[in-house]
Every structure is written in C-alpha cells, then in structure tokens.
Motif scaffolding. Structure first.
Motif, mmCIF file in Angstrom:
data_model
loop_
_atom_site.group_PDB
_atom_site.id
_atom_site.type_symbol
_atom_site.label_atom_id
_atom_site.label_comp_id
_atom_site.label_asym_id
_atom_site.label_seq_id
_atom_site.Cartn_x
_atom_site.Cartn_y
_atom_site.Cartn_z
ATOM 1 N N MET A 1 44.262 -96.543 90.175
ATOM 2 C CA MET A 1 42.892 -96.985 89.924
ATOM 3 C C MET A 1 42.322 -96.243 88.700
ATOM 4 S SD MET A 1 39.580 -97.333 92.423
ATOM 5 C CE MET A 1 39.854 -95.736 93.094
ATOM 6 N N HIS A 2 41.552 -96.956 87.923
ATOM 7 C CA HIS A 2 40.961 -96.356 86.731
ATOM 8 C C HIS A 2 39.873 -95.350 87.107
ATOM 9 C CE1 HIS A 2 38.228 -96.917 82.990
ATOM 10 N NE2 HIS A 2 38.958 -95.828 82.913
ATOM 11 N N SER A 3 39.989 -94.125 86.611
ATOM 12 C CA SER A 3 38.905 -93.188 86.881
ATOM 13 C C SER A 3 38.334 -92.648 85.576
ATOM 14 C CB SER A 3 39.391 -92.040 87.776
ATOM 15 O OG SER A 3 40.193 -91.169 87.040
ATOM 16 N N LEU A 4 37.032 -92.646 85.537
ATOM 17 C CA LEU A 4 36.301 -92.128 84.383
ATOM 18 C C LEU A 4 35.384 -91.044 84.940
ATOM 19 C CD1 LEU A 4 35.516 -92.487 81.369
ATOM 20 C CD2 LEU A 4 33.839 -94.171 82.123
ATOM 21 N N ILE A 5 35.602 -89.811 84.472
ATOM 22 C CA ILE A 5 34.877 -88.671 85.036
ATOM 23 C C ILE A 5 34.053 -87.994 83.942
ATOM 24 C CG2 ILE A 5 35.133 -86.402 86.181
ATOM 25 C CD1 ILE A 5 36.127 -88.570 87.973
ATOM 26 N N TYR A 6 32.807 -87.704 84.284
ATOM 27 C CA TYR A 6 31.972 -86.912 83.385
ATOM 28 C C TYR A 6 31.535 -85.666 84.136
ATOM 29 C CZ TYR A 6 28.615 -85.735 79.777
ATOM 30 O OH TYR A 6 27.956 -85.100 78.752
ATOM 31 N N ASP A 7 31.924 -84.503 83.644
ATOM 32 C CA ASP A 7 31.532 -83.249 84.288
ATOM 33 C C ASP A 7 30.163 -82.842 83.729
ATOM 34 O OD1 ASP A 7 31.108 -80.573 84.955
ATOM 35 O OD2 ASP A 7 33.262 -80.170 85.081
ATOM 36 N N PHE A 8 29.139 -82.972 84.544
ATOM 37 C CA PHE A 8 27.775 -82.727 84.081
ATOM 38 C C PHE A 8 27.476 -81.248 83.840
ATOM 39 C CE2 PHE A 8 27.413 -87.044 85.430
ATOM 40 C CZ PHE A 8 26.474 -87.592 84.573
ATOM 41 N N SER A 9 28.393 -80.340 84.239
ATOM 42 C CA SER A 9 28.129 -78.931 83.964
ATOM 43 C C SER A 9 28.824 -78.461 82.682
ATOM 44 C CB SER A 9 28.559 -78.060 85.149
ATOM 45 O OG SER A 9 29.945 -78.193 85.360
ATOM 46 N N THR A 10 29.840 -79.202 82.240
ATOM 47 C CA THR A 10 30.540 -78.798 81.014
ATOM 48 C C THR A 10 30.447 -79.850 79.912
ATOM 49 O OG1 THR A 10 32.601 -79.847 81.718
ATOM 50 C CG2 THR A 10 32.284 -77.531 82.341
ATOM 51 N N ILE A 12 32.429 -82.358 79.717
ATOM 52 C CA ILE A 12 33.774 -82.865 79.410
ATOM 53 C C ILE A 12 33.976 -84.256 80.010
ATOM 54 C CG2 ILE A 12 36.258 -82.494 79.790
ATOM 55 C CD1 ILE A 12 35.668 -79.474 79.540
ATOM 56 N N LEU A 13 34.478 -85.161 79.182
ATOM 57 C CA LEU A 13 34.774 -86.538 79.576
ATOM 58 C C LEU A 13 36.268 -86.672 79.823
ATOM 59 C CD1 LEU A 13 32.932 -88.770 76.939
ATOM 60 C CD2 LEU A 13 33.028 -89.282 79.371
ATOM 61 N N GLU A 14 36.627 -87.326 80.923
ATOM 62 C CA GLU A 14 38.045 -87.560 81.217
ATOM 63 C C GLU A 14 38.227 -88.995 81.674
ATOM 64 O OE1 GLU A 14 39.957 -83.278 82.501
ATOM 65 O OE2 GLU A 14 38.876 -84.480 83.975
ATOM 66 N N ASP A 15 39.250 -89.635 81.126
ATOM 67 C CA ASP A 15 39.493 -91.035 81.428
ATOM 68 C C ASP A 15 40.978 -91.208 81.748
ATOM 69 O OD1 ASP A 15 39.615 -93.779 81.498
ATOM 70 O OD2 ASP A 15 39.252 -94.061 79.355
ATOM 71 N N SER A 16 41.275 -91.764 82.913
ATOM 72 C CA SER A 16 42.686 -91.924 83.283
ATOM 73 C C SER A 16 43.407 -92.849 82.301
ATOM 74 C CB SER A 16 42.802 -92.458 84.711
ATOM 75 O OG SER A 16 42.117 -93.689 84.808
#
Ligand code: PAN
Ligand code: ZN
Length: 185
Positions: A1-10, A12-16
């Motif tokens: 599954m496609h995951s798009l993560i945004y870490d609101f404390s750092t 940092i953007l991460e996209d599978s």
C-alpha cells in the motif's frame, strides 16, 4: 500500500513510492544575494539549504504542492544565511509557511518594496499573499525547518530579487535580539 508520511516534529517527508523531490543549494549557489560576497572556495561548497517536496500533479492549475525547507545556521560576513527569495511566476499564487524547528524571520515584500517581517518558530503559521516576495532568514544556531504548501502551478521567479534584493538585510548583532534589521535598497 502506498504510504506518504510527514513527520510534524522534524518536517521530514517520506513516500513509499519515492516521489519526493530534493533541491540542494550551496553557499556558492546563493552568494549573489549577500551584501559582502567575499567567501573562500571551500566555504562556497558548503550546503546552505535543502528543500524536500511532494508535487504529485506538477504545474496543474488548482493542484497543490507541499514541501519542507531546511536552512542551515550561519552567516556570510555578518549577514545571516537566507533563502534566495522569490515571487511566484504566476504572481497571484499565495502560499502557507509554518514553523517546525529553529528560529528565523520571514521577509515579506510587496510590489512597492514595503517589507513586513514575521518571526518563524515551532508552530508559527504564515500566510503569504500573492504578488508578495518571500525569503527565510535563519537567525538561530540550529537548522531552521519550515513547512510550506502552495499551488503546483505557481512557479518561482527569482529575477527581480536577484537584481534588486529585498529592502531589508538581517545582520548579526551583539544586541539582546542577536540580529539587526538594516535598510537595503
Ligand atoms: C519554498 C521555497 C524554499 C526555498 O518552497 O522555494 O524555501 O527558497 P527559494 O526558492 O527562494 O530558494 C517556496 O516558497 N515555494 O514556493
Ligand atoms: Zn514560494
């Protein structure tokens, strides 16, 4: 599954799917914006800032783009590190900035060269109207991390700023603030 993560404390953007853009700018890439451009070749090779971005519908009218700017701490001959600064190519396009980490200033200059300055820090929110030139300045001693969301078709226009600069410069100072606002052109 496609995951798009945004870490609101750092910030940092991460996209599978690995569809995250990365732009890096060295001191040499941005040296023209400083008043005193005198730096060594070695210093010129150092990183000034990098921008991660998620732009799933590039240049599409009505689409949005999201990103994080990471501006390193430091100064060039007493002038704090800053982003190049720009208006948008489609000038009426607005933008939100939000502070994540560090301490900075956001310079907002209208078409008459009137500049407003907002303090940027964790949880600060900044609305940048269309037609307004914007630049980040890092006045702290850690990396300034700032999130942003803007129209995917906005584009960047660096020409006016690289020619005439902003109407203020942010210089290091021994005063209680640690910085001084100097009138530019
Ligand atoms: C930001 C900026 C980013 C880098 O994403 O592009 O902070 O600054 P410069 O583009 O001025 O070098 C933004 O404002 N996008 O529209
Ligand atoms: Zn912008």
């Amino acid at each position: 599954m496609h995951s798009l993560i945004y870490d609101f404390s750092t910030g940092i953007l991460e996209d599978s799917e690995k569809k995250i853009g990365l732009i890096k700018r060295t001191i040499a890439d941005t040296i023209d914006i400083y008043e005193n451009k005198d730096v060594t070749t070695e210093k010129g090779k150092e990183l000034a800032y990098f921008v991660q971005s998620h732009d799933p519908q590039p240049n599409i009218e009505g689409a949005l783009q999201f990103g994080t700017s990471n501006l390193l701490p430091g100064d060039i001959n007493g002038e704090f590190y800053m982003t190049k600064g720009h208006t948008h190519e489609i000038e009426n396009r607005a933008e939100y900035y939000f502070g994540i980490k560090g301490n900075g200033l956001l310079l907002l200059m209208d078409e008459n060269r009137n500049t407003k300055i907002e303090e940027v820090h964790s949880n600060s929110l900044h609305y940048i109207e269309g037609y307004v030139a914007h630049r980040l300045v890092n006045i702290g001693d850690t990396t300034l991390v700032v999130g942003a969301c803007w129209n995917a078709d906005a584009g960047h226009n660096y020409d006016a700023i690289s020619e005439d600069g902003f109407s203020v410069r942010i210089m290091k100072s021994d005063n209680e603030l640690g910085y001084e606002i100097r009138r530019g052109k």
